[in-house]
Structures are given as C-alpha cells and as structure tokens.
Design a protein around this motif. Structure first.
Motif, mmCIF file in Angstrom:
data_model
loop_
_atom_site.group_PDB
_atom_site.id
_atom_site.type_symbol
_atom_site.label_atom_id
_atom_site.label_comp_id
_atom_site.label_asym_id
_atom_site.label_seq_id
_atom_site.Cartn_x
_atom_site.Cartn_y
_atom_site.Cartn_z
ATOM 1 N N LEU A 143 53.645 5.265 27.954
ATOM 2 C CA LEU A 143 54.249 4.209 27.099
ATOM 3 C C LEU A 143 53.994 2.817 27.731
ATOM 4 C CD1 LEU A 143 57.697 6.194 26.591
ATOM 5 C CD2 LEU A 143 55.594 5.684 24.742
ATOM 6 N N LEU A 144 54.245 2.799 29.000
ATOM 7 C CA LEU A 144 54.146 1.304 29.561
ATOM 8 C C LEU A 144 52.805 0.685 29.410
ATOM 9 C CD1 LEU A 144 55.267 -0.948 31.583
ATOM 10 C CD2 LEU A 144 54.487 0.417 33.314
ATOM 11 N N PHE A 145 51.752 1.488 29.593
ATOM 12 C CA PHE A 145 50.371 1.185 29.449
ATOM 13 C C PHE A 145 50.026 0.924 27.815
ATOM 14 C CE2 PHE A 145 48.854 2.870 33.622
ATOM 15 C CZ PHE A 145 49.635 1.741 34.633
ATOM 16 N N GLY A 146 50.553 1.800 27.286
ATOM 17 C CA GLY A 146 50.399 1.521 25.630
ATOM 18 C C GLY A 146 50.864 0.201 25.273
ATOM 19 N N ILE A 147 52.082 -0.114 25.640
ATOM 20 C CA ILE A 147 52.887 -1.347 24.987
ATOM 21 C C ILE A 147 52.083 -2.544 25.833
ATOM 22 C CG2 ILE A 147 55.100 -2.678 25.433
ATOM 23 C CD1 ILE A 147 56.412 -0.127 25.348
ATOM 24 N N GLY A 148 51.664 -2.209 26.904
ATOM 25 C CA GLY A 148 50.809 -3.449 27.533
ATOM 26 C C GLY A 148 49.742 -3.849 26.772
ATOM 27 N N SER A 149 48.998 -2.720 26.311
ATOM 28 C CA SER A 149 47.578 -2.748 25.681
ATOM 29 C C SER A 149 47.699 -3.323 24.364
ATOM 30 C CB SER A 149 46.945 -1.379 25.732
ATOM 31 O OG SER A 149 46.880 -0.944 26.956
ATOM 32 N N PHE A 150 48.910 -2.853 23.568
ATOM 33 C CA PHE A 150 49.213 -3.551 22.186
ATOM 34 C C PHE A 150 49.358 -5.166 22.544
ATOM 35 C CE2 PHE A 150 52.577 -4.975 19.112
ATOM 36 C CZ PHE A 150 51.826 -4.799 18.093
ATOM 37 N N VAL A 151 50.263 -5.476 23.595
ATOM 38 C CA VAL A 151 50.638 -6.819 23.616
ATOM 39 C C VAL A 151 49.366 -7.714 24.036
ATOM 40 C CG1 VAL A 151 51.884 -8.622 25.342
ATOM 41 C CG2 VAL A 151 53.107 -6.324 24.609
ATOM 42 N N LEU A 152 48.262 -7.040 24.774
ATOM 43 C CA LEU A 152 47.245 -7.807 25.394
ATOM 44 C C LEU A 152 46.366 -7.688 24.083
ATOM 45 C CD1 LEU A 152 45.129 -8.824 27.637
ATOM 46 C CD2 LEU A 152 44.650 -6.608 28.015
ATOM 47 N N PHE A 209 47.280 -7.866 21.033
ATOM 48 C CA PHE A 209 47.865 -8.873 19.909
ATOM 49 C C PHE A 209 47.429 -10.371 20.506
ATOM 50 C CE2 PHE A 209 51.206 -11.794 18.688
ATOM 51 C CZ PHE A 209 51.435 -11.472 17.266
ATOM 52 N N ALA A 210 47.586 -10.562 21.666
ATOM 53 C CA ALA A 210 47.407 -11.779 22.485
ATOM 54 C C ALA A 210 45.982 -12.358 22.236
ATOM 55 C CB ALA A 210 47.677 -12.006 23.773
ATOM 56 N N ALA A 211 45.158 -11.161 22.488
ATOM 57 C CA ALA A 211 43.712 -11.445 22.367
ATOM 58 C C ALA A 211 43.377 -11.812 20.796
ATOM 59 C CB ALA A 211 42.885 -10.185 22.940
ATOM 60 N N SER A 212 43.717 -10.966 19.933
ATOM 61 C CA SER A 212 43.473 -11.363 18.460
ATOM 62 C C SER A 212 43.894 -12.784 18.229
ATOM 63 C CB SER A 212 44.476 -10.249 17.656
ATOM 64 O OG SER A 212 43.804 -9.024 17.814
ATOM 65 N N LEU A 213 45.014 -13.020 18.602
ATOM 66 C CA LEU A 213 45.538 -14.578 18.542
ATOM 67 C C LEU A 213 44.484 -15.554 18.961
ATOM 68 C CD1 LEU A 213 47.786 -16.344 17.281
ATOM 69 C CD2 LEU A 213 49.180 -16.053 19.630
ATOM 70 N N VAL A 214 44.430 -15.143 20.176
ATOM 71 C CA VAL A 214 43.184 -16.176 21.009
ATOM 72 C C VAL A 214 41.892 -16.363 20.163
ATOM 73 C CG1 VAL A 214 41.954 -16.310 23.105
ATOM 74 C CG2 VAL A 214 44.279 -15.827 23.132
ATOM 75 N N ILE A 273 34.066 -9.502 22.887
ATOM 76 C CA ILE A 273 33.737 -8.655 23.778
ATOM 77 C C ILE A 273 34.164 -8.805 25.252
ATOM 78 C CG2 ILE A 273 31.254 -8.169 25.215
ATOM 79 C CD1 ILE A 273 29.798 -8.715 22.427
ATOM 80 N N ALA A 274 34.167 -10.078 25.584
ATOM 81 C CA ALA A 274 34.694 -10.501 26.805
ATOM 82 C C ALA A 274 36.247 -9.981 26.710
ATOM 83 C CB ALA A 274 34.783 -12.058 27.092
ATOM 84 N N LEU A 275 37.032 -10.090 26.035
ATOM 85 C CA LEU A 275 38.413 -9.588 26.021
ATOM 86 C C LEU A 275 38.529 -8.063 25.937
ATOM 87 C CD1 LEU A 275 39.967 -12.066 23.579
ATOM 88 C CD2 LEU A 275 40.400 -11.980 25.926
ATOM 89 N N PHE A 276 37.501 -7.269 25.364
ATOM 90 C CA PHE A 276 37.444 -5.895 25.389
ATOM 91 C C PHE A 276 37.088 -5.604 26.684
ATOM 92 C CE2 PHE A 276 34.556 -2.236 25.209
ATOM 93 C CZ PHE A 276 35.521 -1.217 24.711
ATOM 94 N N GLY A 277 36.114 -6.215 27.304
ATOM 95 C CA GLY A 277 35.705 -5.765 28.704
ATOM 96 C C GLY A 277 37.043 -5.963 29.563
ATOM 97 N N LEU A 278 37.889 -7.046 29.436
ATOM 98 C CA LEU A 278 38.931 -7.268 30.219
ATOM 99 C C LEU A 278 39.859 -6.122 30.095
ATOM 100 C CD1 LEU A 278 40.995 -8.824 32.293
ATOM 101 C CD2 LEU A 278 41.690 -9.924 30.297
ATOM 102 N N LEU A 279 40.107 -5.611 28.954
ATOM 103 C CA LEU A 279 41.069 -4.513 28.777
ATOM 104 C C LEU A 279 40.531 -3.110 29.185
ATOM 105 C CD1 LEU A 279 43.369 -3.528 27.324
ATOM 106 C CD2 LEU A 279 41.966 -3.043 25.126
#
Length: 305
Positions: free
Chosen positions: A120-129, A131-136, A163-169
C-alpha cells in the motif's frame, strides 16, 4: 545489520534460489496454485452479474444498476489481491525460513500485514510520483509548445522526459524491492536496510527481475491468447464491420457468464501461471536478500545447492 554476502550476489545465484523453490518445495507451489485457482474462480463468478448487465441492451443507461453489478467484481478483486499477498509472503518465507512449520508456508499474521502495508505504501508513493510526473510532463510540453513552433521537437522532448521519469520509477522499484524480504526476515519494516543493501546492485537485481518478468509475460500472453483467441479472430474475420467488435465482446461476455469449459481451462491456466510467478518473484527477491545477509544463515547450501 550489515551485509557480508554481497560478493556472492549475481543474477545466476538469485535465479538459482528462485528456481530452487520448485525443487525444494514443489508441493507448496502446487498448493499456492490451487488456492489461487479457488480465488480465480470466485473472481469469474463475481464477474457474472457485470457480464449479464453488459449483455443487456440497456447497460449504461441505469448507472445504479451498473455500479451494483460491478461491486462484487471489485470486491472479489480486492480479496484476490489480499490472497495474492498472503501467497507472495509464503513464497518469500519458503526461502528465508525453509524449516518453518505449517502447510505450504502459509500464515495469516503480522508478516502478511506488514507485506500488505509495504504494498500500500509503495502503491500510494507510485501513484503520487506518477501524478507528479504527469504534471511535470504536461507543464513541460505546454511550455515547449508555447516557446517552439516545432511540434515534432515538442513531442520528442516530451517522450524523452517521460522515458526518464519511467526510468526513475523503475530504479526506485528495483532498489526498494529488497524491503519486502528483509521486512519478513526482520519481522519489522526494513525499508532503509533494503535501500542500503540495494546500493551498487541495481543491475544485478534488475537482471533477475527482468528474467522473472519475461517468463511471467510469456506465460500470461500464452494463456490470454488461448482464452481471447476467439474474440480477436472474430474481429479480424469481420474487418470493416463496425458492429463486429461489439458482437465479439458480447460473445466473450456470454462465455464468461456461462462459465463453460473454456473459462474453467482459462482459470486453471491462470492459476498455474500465478503459482509459477509467485514462486519465481517471491523466491528471487528473497534469494537476493538471503545472499546479501548470508552471514545470518548457516544452511545456504540447502537453498542454493
């Protein structure tokens, strides 16, 4: 705790431990598959009200009826997710505690709750990341579009940023993957230790995860092609007919609703693939963790041969 087994860690050694789950605990893997099969059948049964609604010409015109029909499906999906977490924990336990008593290393306690908490923690963190990546990406693409007259350059730069943000995730997922087996081993959350032990070993962990993912993808694709082959064949054979996709979907929904031989075989095939994936995925991360803290175990030969 510190690590003394990092030098022994390699993709081959990790996969050796993962495949060793089949050799040492084959009956447990079969039991995991059987349990998943029960959950999978429950999932298909829960889909039947929704599929019945889809076969109704008025589907979608009554939102309340549609939601009521979909509720059992989502509830069954949630329960299947929890069941998968329990089985995944059992898979890791088979490597980290091979002498544990009980049937197929199954438990229902704090170990499972901690694993679920991490998910749950990593799922929420991934969702936030995400969302932030999509915004960026949106802001970046908008800025580029406003400052440049080249649409191709804007699209290219947006794709590169994506691609860079996907690589970070992906990097974060791999680096934090050891937190799951270490949390099971420590009987306490070990996110920090998992991050530290993953330092300098990204490509090793990534290589093992890639092999396991490819195996799971190939097996899942094979099962889906058998199950959905008729659906795609209907669409291809009726190319150009605008009603063909809808008719094919209705036939697929009718097949699910009737729970015939094809659906039973698909459920069995899905359970086999799930059992293999549970053994390999849980076994690989647990083997990696065990290799990295090898000094805490005295039976490595029994696990890795």
């Amino acid at each position: 705790p510190t690590s003394g087994g990092g030098a022994m860690t390699s993709v081959g050694r990790i996969l050796e431990g993962a495949f060793g789950v089949f050799r040492a605990h084959f009956i447990a893997v079969v039991i995991w598959g059987g349990i998943y099969l029960v959950g999978n059948i429950a999932m298909v049964i829960a889909m039947r009200p929704m599929m019945s609604q889809m076969l109704n010409p008025s589907f979608g015109q009554n939102p309340e009826a549609a939601v009521a029909a979909m509720a059992p499906f989502y509830l069954a999906g949630l329960l299947l997710g929890i069941l998968s977490t329990i089985l995944y924990t059992a898979s890791m336990r088979s490597v980290l505690r091979p002498d544990a008593a009980g049937i197929a290393f199954l438990r229902l306690g704090m170990d499972e709750l901690r694993t679920l908490g991490l998910l749950l923690l990593f799922g929420i963190g991934s969702f936030v990341l995400f969302f932030a990546a999509s915004l960026v990406i949106g802001l970046f693409a908008g800025g580029m579009a406003a400052g440049s007259e080249s649409v191709a350059l804007t699209v290219l730069l947006s794709v590169l940023v994506g691609i860079a943000l996907f690589g970070l995730l992906l990097y974060l997922i791999i680096r934090l993957s050891l937190a799951f087996p270490l949390t099971l081993h420590r009987r306490a959350f070990a996110i920090g230790e998992g991050w530290r032990l993953g330092h300098g070993r990204f490509w090793t962990l990534f290589g093992a995860a890639l092999v396991v993912s490819v195996i799971g993808f190939v097996l899942s694709t094979a099962i889906n092609m058998v199950a959905m082959g008729g659906y795609f064949a209907d669409i291809i054979s009726a190319a150009g007919d605008p009603e063909a996709p809808l008719q094919a979907m209705e036939r697929q929904a009718a097949a699910v609703n009737s729970f015939g031989t094809l659906m039973i075989l698909q459920s069995i095939g899905g359970a086999v693939v799930a059992a293999i994936w549970l053994a390999l995925s849980g076994g690989s991360v647990a083997s990696a963790a065990r290799l990295l803290i090898a000094e805490e175990f005295n039976d490595a030969e029994e696990v890795f041969g």
